[in-house]
Design an enzyme around this catalytic site. Structure first.
Site, PDB file in Angstrom:
ATOM      1  N   LYS A  15     -44.620-107.141   8.669  1.00 15.03           N
ATOM      2  CA  LYS A  15     -45.287-105.859   8.051  1.00 15.03           C
ATOM      3  C   LYS A  15     -46.411-105.487   9.031  1.00 15.03           C
ATOM      4  O   LYS A  15     -46.703-104.542   9.432  1.00 15.03           O
ATOM      5  CB  LYS A  15     -45.389-106.121   6.760  1.00 15.03           C
ATOM      6  CG  LYS A  15     -46.432-104.987   6.170  1.00 15.03           C
ATOM      7  CD  LYS A  15     -47.013-105.029   4.820  1.00 15.03           C
ATOM      8  CE  LYS A  15     -48.125-104.286   4.585  1.00 15.03           C
ATOM      9  NZ  LYS A  15     -49.495-104.811   4.552  1.00 15.03           N
ATOM     10  N   ASN A  16     -47.303-106.423   9.103  1.00 15.40           N
ATOM     11  CA  ASN A  16     -48.734-105.999   9.591  1.00 15.40           C
ATOM     12  C   ASN A  16     -48.734-105.661  11.111  1.00 15.40           C
ATOM     13  O   ASN A  16     -49.692-105.108  11.784  1.00 15.40           O
ATOM     14  CB  ASN A  16     -49.851-107.230   9.163  1.00 15.40           C
ATOM     15  CG  ASN A  16     -50.111-107.051   7.814  1.00 15.40           C
ATOM     16  OD1 ASN A  16     -49.717-105.720   7.172  1.00 15.40           O
ATOM     17  ND2 ASN A  16     -50.866-107.656   7.330  1.00 15.40           N
ATOM     18  N   ARG A  39     -53.123 -98.341   4.265  1.00 14.10           N
ATOM     19  CA  ARG A  39     -54.294 -98.740   4.909  1.00 14.10           C
ATOM     20  C   ARG A  39     -54.140 -98.493   6.358  1.00 14.10           C
ATOM     21  O   ARG A  39     -54.642 -97.833   7.168  1.00 14.10           O
ATOM     22  CB  ARG A  39     -54.931-100.185   4.683  1.00 14.10           C
ATOM     23  CG  ARG A  39     -56.282-100.560   5.225  1.00 14.10           C
ATOM     24  CD  ARG A  39     -57.119-100.085   4.055  1.00 14.10           C
ATOM     25  NE  ARG A  39     -58.349 -99.959   4.226  1.00 14.10           N
ATOM     26  CZ  ARG A  39     -59.259 -99.136   4.010  1.00 14.10           C
ATOM     27  NH1 ARG A  39     -58.965 -98.269   2.994  1.00 14.10           N
ATOM     28  NH2 ARG A  39     -60.356 -99.145   4.146  1.00 14.10           N
ATOM     29  N   CYS A  62     -53.917-100.754  -0.626  1.00 17.60           N
ATOM     30  CA  CYS A  62     -54.018-101.722  -2.000  1.00 17.60           C
ATOM     31  C   CYS A  62     -55.645-101.587  -1.874  1.00 17.60           C
ATOM     32  O   CYS A  62     -56.293-101.842  -0.915  1.00 17.60           O
ATOM     33  CB  CYS A  62     -53.709-103.202  -1.411  1.00 17.60           C
ATOM     34  SG  CYS A  62     -52.103-103.327  -1.371  1.00 17.60           S
ATOM     35  N   ARG A  92     -63.256-101.806   1.494  1.00 18.65           N
ATOM     36  CA  ARG A  92     -62.615-101.959   2.574  1.00 18.65           C
ATOM     37  C   ARG A  92     -63.037-100.950   3.693  1.00 18.65           C
ATOM     38  O   ARG A  92     -62.515-100.057   4.105  1.00 18.65           O
ATOM     39  CB  ARG A  92     -61.087-101.707   2.699  1.00 18.65           C
ATOM     40  CG  ARG A  92     -60.496-102.961   1.686  1.00 18.65           C
ATOM     41  CD  ARG A  92     -58.951-102.781   1.578  1.00 18.65           C
ATOM     42  NE  ARG A  92     -58.288-103.349   2.715  1.00 18.65           N
ATOM     43  CZ  ARG A  92     -56.899-103.528   2.628  1.00 18.65           C
ATOM     44  NH1 ARG A  92     -56.180-102.742   1.935  1.00 18.65           N
ATOM     45  NH2 ARG A  92     -56.309-103.868   3.851  1.00 18.65           N
ATOM     46  N   ASP A 134     -53.932-113.266   2.782  1.00 19.44           N
ATOM     47  CA  ASP A 134     -52.598-112.702   2.129  1.00 19.44           C
ATOM     48  C   ASP A 134     -51.866-113.670   1.456  1.00 19.44           C
ATOM     49  O   ASP A 134     -51.105-113.333   0.621  1.00 19.44           O
ATOM     50  CB  ASP A 134     -51.963-111.838   3.359  1.00 19.44           C
ATOM     51  CG  ASP A 134     -52.709-110.976   3.890  1.00 19.44           C
ATOM     52  OD1 ASP A 134     -53.761-110.260   3.270  1.00 19.44           O
ATOM     53  OD2 ASP A 134     -52.433-110.532   4.996  1.00 19.44           O
ATOM     54  N   ARG A 192     -43.880-101.957  -0.616  1.00 15.49           N
ATOM     55  CA  ARG A 192     -44.866-101.589   0.275  1.00 15.49           C
ATOM     56  C   ARG A 192     -44.493-102.990   1.459  1.00 15.49           C
ATOM     57  O   ARG A 192     -44.445-102.298   2.704  1.00 15.49           O
ATOM     58  CB  ARG A 192     -46.147-101.465   0.163  1.00 15.49           C
ATOM     59  CG  ARG A 192     -46.545-100.021  -0.460  1.00 15.49           C
ATOM     60  CD  ARG A 192     -47.741 -99.904  -0.401  1.00 15.49           C
ATOM     61  NE  ARG A 192     -48.417-100.503   0.958  1.00 15.49           N
ATOM     62  CZ  ARG A 192     -49.476-101.154   1.065  1.00 15.49           C
ATOM     63  NH1 ARG A 192     -50.388-101.369  -0.074  1.00 15.49           N
ATOM     64  NH2 ARG A 192     -49.867-101.560   2.236  1.00 15.49           N
TER      65      ARG A 192
HETATM   66  N1  EPU Z   1     -64.530-104.950   7.664  1.00 12.84           N
HETATM   67  C1  EPU Z   1     -65.749-104.393   7.607  1.00 12.84           C
HETATM   68  N2  EPU Z   1     -65.579-103.289   8.568  1.00 12.84           N
HETATM   69  C2  EPU Z   1     -64.275-102.807   9.240  1.00 12.84           C
HETATM   70  C3  EPU Z   1     -63.182-103.363   9.260  1.00 12.84           C
HETATM   71  C4  EPU Z   1     -63.325-104.711   8.331  1.00 12.84           C
HETATM   72  O1  EPU Z   1     -66.241-104.663   6.994  1.00 12.84           O
HETATM   73  O2  EPU Z   1     -64.659-101.760   9.848  1.00 12.84           O
HETATM   74  C5  EPU Z   1     -64.330-106.285   6.803  1.00 12.84           C
HETATM   75  C6  EPU Z   1     -63.228-106.283   5.615  1.00 12.84           C
HETATM   76  O3  EPU Z   1     -63.799-105.457   4.539  1.00 12.84           O
HETATM   77  C7  EPU Z   1     -62.903-107.464   5.403  1.00 12.84           C
HETATM   78  C8  EPU Z   1     -63.027-108.174   6.992  1.00 12.84           C
HETATM   79  O4  EPU Z   1     -64.014-107.427   7.715  1.00 12.84           O
HETATM   80  O5  EPU Z   1     -63.853-108.100   4.702  1.00 12.84           O
HETATM   81  C9  EPU Z   1     -61.671-108.433   7.446  1.00 12.84           C
HETATM   82  O6  EPU Z   1     -60.977-107.197   7.458  1.00 12.84           O
HETATM   83  P1  EPU Z   1     -59.807-106.686   8.617  1.00 12.84           P
HETATM   84  O7  EPU Z   1     -60.229-105.491   9.072  1.00 12.84           O
HETATM   85  O8  EPU Z   1     -59.504-108.122   9.532  1.00 12.84           O
HETATM   86  O9  EPU Z   1     -58.758-106.310   7.785  1.00 12.84           O
HETATM   87  P2  EPU Z   1     -57.602-105.247   7.912  1.00 12.84           P
HETATM   88  O10 EPU Z   1     -57.312-105.074   9.312  1.00 12.84           O
HETATM   89  O11 EPU Z   1     -57.802-103.845   7.164  1.00 12.84           O
HETATM   90  C10 EPU Z   1     -55.465-106.599   7.705  1.00 12.84           C
HETATM   91  C11 EPU Z   1     -54.243-106.790   7.101  1.00 12.84           C
HETATM   92  C12 EPU Z   1     -54.582-107.046   5.681  1.00 12.84           C
HETATM   93  C13 EPU Z   1     -55.179-108.502   5.783  1.00 12.84           C
HETATM   94  C14 EPU Z   1     -56.423-108.643   6.628  1.00 12.84           C
HETATM   95  C15 EPU Z   1     -57.076-109.911   6.845  1.00 12.84           C
HETATM   96  C16 EPU Z   1     -52.816-104.965   8.052  1.00 12.84           C
HETATM   97  C17 EPU Z   1     -52.538-103.565   7.902  1.00 12.84           C
HETATM   98  N3  EPU Z   1     -53.775-105.474   6.950  1.00 12.84           N
HETATM   99  O12 EPU Z   1     -56.358-105.676   7.197  1.00 12.84           O
HETATM  100  O13 EPU Z   1     -53.198-107.243   4.920  1.00 12.84           O
HETATM  101  O14 EPU Z   1     -55.408-109.077   4.604  1.00 12.84           O
HETATM  102  O15 EPU Z   1     -56.120-108.056   7.853  1.00 12.84           O
HETATM  103  O16 EPU Z   1     -56.034-110.674   7.593  1.00 12.84           O
HETATM  104  O17 EPU Z   1     -52.639-105.453   8.897  1.00 12.84           O
HETATM  105  C18 EPU Z   1     -51.522-107.377   3.389  1.00 12.84           C
HETATM  106  O18 EPU Z   1     -50.730-107.572   4.201  1.00 12.84           O
HETATM  107  O19 EPU Z   1     -51.566-107.559   1.952  1.00 12.84           O
HETATM  108  C19 EPU Z   1     -53.078-106.954   3.723  1.00 12.84           C
HETATM  109  C20 EPU Z   1     -54.122-106.578   2.927  1.00 12.84           C
END
Ligand code: EPU
Length: 428
Positions: free
Chosen positions: A30-31, A102, A126, A131, A314, A406
């Site tokens: 998915k991601n 997201r 979510c 975030r 996750d 989702r």
């Molecule tokens: N963060 C910041 N600023 C930013 C971006 C991230 O402070 O600009 C922080 C976030 O708040 C978090 C950490 O950095 O504390 C890591 O966040 P990251 O950006 O890596 O997460 P993401 O890209 O928004 C993806 C997955 C998530 C998964 C996370 C961590 C997707 C669409 N989502 O989110 O997946 O938990 O990486 O591995 O790829 C899920 O599948 O249930 C899910 C939430």
């Protein structure tokens, strides 16, 4: 209330304690998918055909956004789609679908890269605590873009994007991929230091490279992107979903007699597999599958979520349910999304002995679980409740299953095949 005002909703019902047996095949990640679909619009000539696309509602939401942009999306088979962006037009993305997930933020990087301008609503998804997307935006600014936010919408534009050295304060998956997409057409070289190393990043870089991009180092903490003039269509097969795989492995450890989880890359699941071995889960690892057999007793373990290759946030929610069945006290510490503990409240309702102390929780086990009415407050909370329902005595009713849909492809269908008694019901 008038009869027509009564809104029906679909719930999952699970009658627990039916032992699972057999094989389950894992779908595409998915991601990775949610980044590959926006990445496809970077093609200036020809369609991008993606194989192994999971049947999840996030794909539907992204397809709606592609349609808004006048990009043709054809689902050619159950699991492959063809995306033709040759007649694309860059219009503001204010469709509701932006707020459904997201990952709609990947259109920022892709449209900025392609047109040097993007207007879109604030992405949704979510609720896991705050975030922010500040690192994505700082990355765009480093490439020469201006970012404006007003009344819930972003406007990001640049006269010219120029390669830059970007250091990420946090190794963010989303920021790494978004900057990669914005930089493929930038002039000169971009480097991303402290880049995230998740397998999904390698998958996106692999597809962009097939399209003609010059991205090196994906999967390490230093990624280099040399800008090019044009990308073209390609064929790409998505990697298996390590989180769906991890969820089924946890389900097997909780509820199976003997179960094989197929179409996986075990290397992507090392942190989970080693924790399960520490718990005394009977697990055998093969090249592209694992087999789990029933264990008489499980041991408590401590878990700390970390960026890849550490323990995936996750999988924190699903494994919490398994830990309610282990002997002793397990401590879980969440370092990525410190508020990701809503599932604990629902599990407590089912009989779990969990003390939440954000950013962690202590799980005291083993405790029997009992079917109850619970709510999938987010995607992986939903997964943790499905694990709970499968081992609970009696019937568990899970509402808000749109969160589960989702991200999990045919979860109930796959579980039925394994012998679970799970069904959908329409309730008021
Ligand atoms: N963060 C910041 N600023 C930013 C971006 C991230 O402070 O600009 C922080 C976030 O708040 C978090 C950490 O950095 O504390 C890591 O966040 P990251 O950006 O890596 O997460 P993401 O890209 O928004 C993806 C997955 C998530 C998964 C996370 C961590 C997707 C669409 N989502 O989110 O997946 O938990 O990486 O591995 O790829 C899920 O599948 O249930 C899910 C939430």
């Amino acid at each position: 209330m008038k009869i027509e005002d009564v809104k029906m909703k679909t719930v999952f019902k699970i009658e627990g304690r039916h032992p699972l047996n057999g094989k389950v095949r894992i779908s595409g990640s998915k991601n990775a998918t949610v980044a590959l679909i926006p990445a496809a619009i970077l093609s200036k000539t020809g369609s991008v055909t993606i194989y192994g696309v999971p049947d999840i509602s996030d794909v539907e939401s992204l397809s709606l956004l592609l349609n808004e942009l006048n990009v043709t999306v054809i689902r050619k088979d159950a699991d492959h789609i063809s995306i033709d962006p040759t007649k694309m037009r860059n219009i503001p993305l204010d469709h509701n679908a932006v707020t459904k997930l997201r990952a709609s933020y990947y259109f920022m990087g892709a449209l900025l890269g392609r047109y040097k301008e993007v207007r879109m609503r604030m992405p949704g998804g979510c609720y896991l605590g705050p975030r922010p997307i500040d690192l994505h935006l700082k990355g765009f600014e480093a490439l020469g873009a201006t970012v404006e936010y007003s009344q819930g919408s972003y406007h990001i534009w640049a006269d010219e994007l120029v390669g830059a050295s970007i250091y990420l304060d946090i190794a963010s998956v989303g920021a790494t991929i978004n900057i990669m997409m914005a930089a493929v057409y930038a002039k000169g070289r971009t480097t991303i230091e402290n880049a995230a190393k998740e397998p999904e990043i390698i998958d996106v870089a692999t597809m962009l490279n097939k399209m003609g991009a010059k991205i090196r180092g994906a999967g390490t903490n230093m990624i280099t992107i040399d800008g090019v003039d044009s990308l073209e269509g390609c064929f790409h097969e998505i990697i298996p979903d390590r989180i769906e795989a991890g969820t089924f492995i946890i389900i097997a450890a909780a509820a199976a007699e003997a179960m094989t989880v197929e179409n996986i890359i075990p290397q992507h699941l090392e942190s989970l597999i080693s924790k399960l071995k520490e718990m005394d889960v009977n697990i055998e690892v093969d090249i592209d599958k694992v087999t789990i057999k029933h264990s008489d007793s499980l041991k408590a373990v401590d878990i700390q979520t970390l960026p890849y290759p550490g323990f995936a946030t996750d999988l924190q929610q699903p494994i919490t349910t398994l830990l309610t069945q282990a002997y002793g006290t397990s401590q879980v510490k969440e370092t990525i999304y410190t508020e990701r503990f809503k599932h604990c409240i629902e599990l407590q309702r089912m009989g779990a002995d969990i003390q939440v102390n954000v950013p962690g929780c202590a799980i005291i086990g083993p405790t029997p679980l009992y079917g109850d009415e619970v709510k999938a407050t987010d995607l992986r909370c939903g997964a943790s409740l499905v694990v709970a329902g499968l081992i609970a005595e009696g019937i568990t009713t899970i509402s808000d299953i749109e969160h589960i849909e989702r991200g999990y492809d045919n979860l109930d269908g796959k579980l039925k095949e394994l012998g679970a008694n799970i069904w959908r019901e329409e309730i008021e």
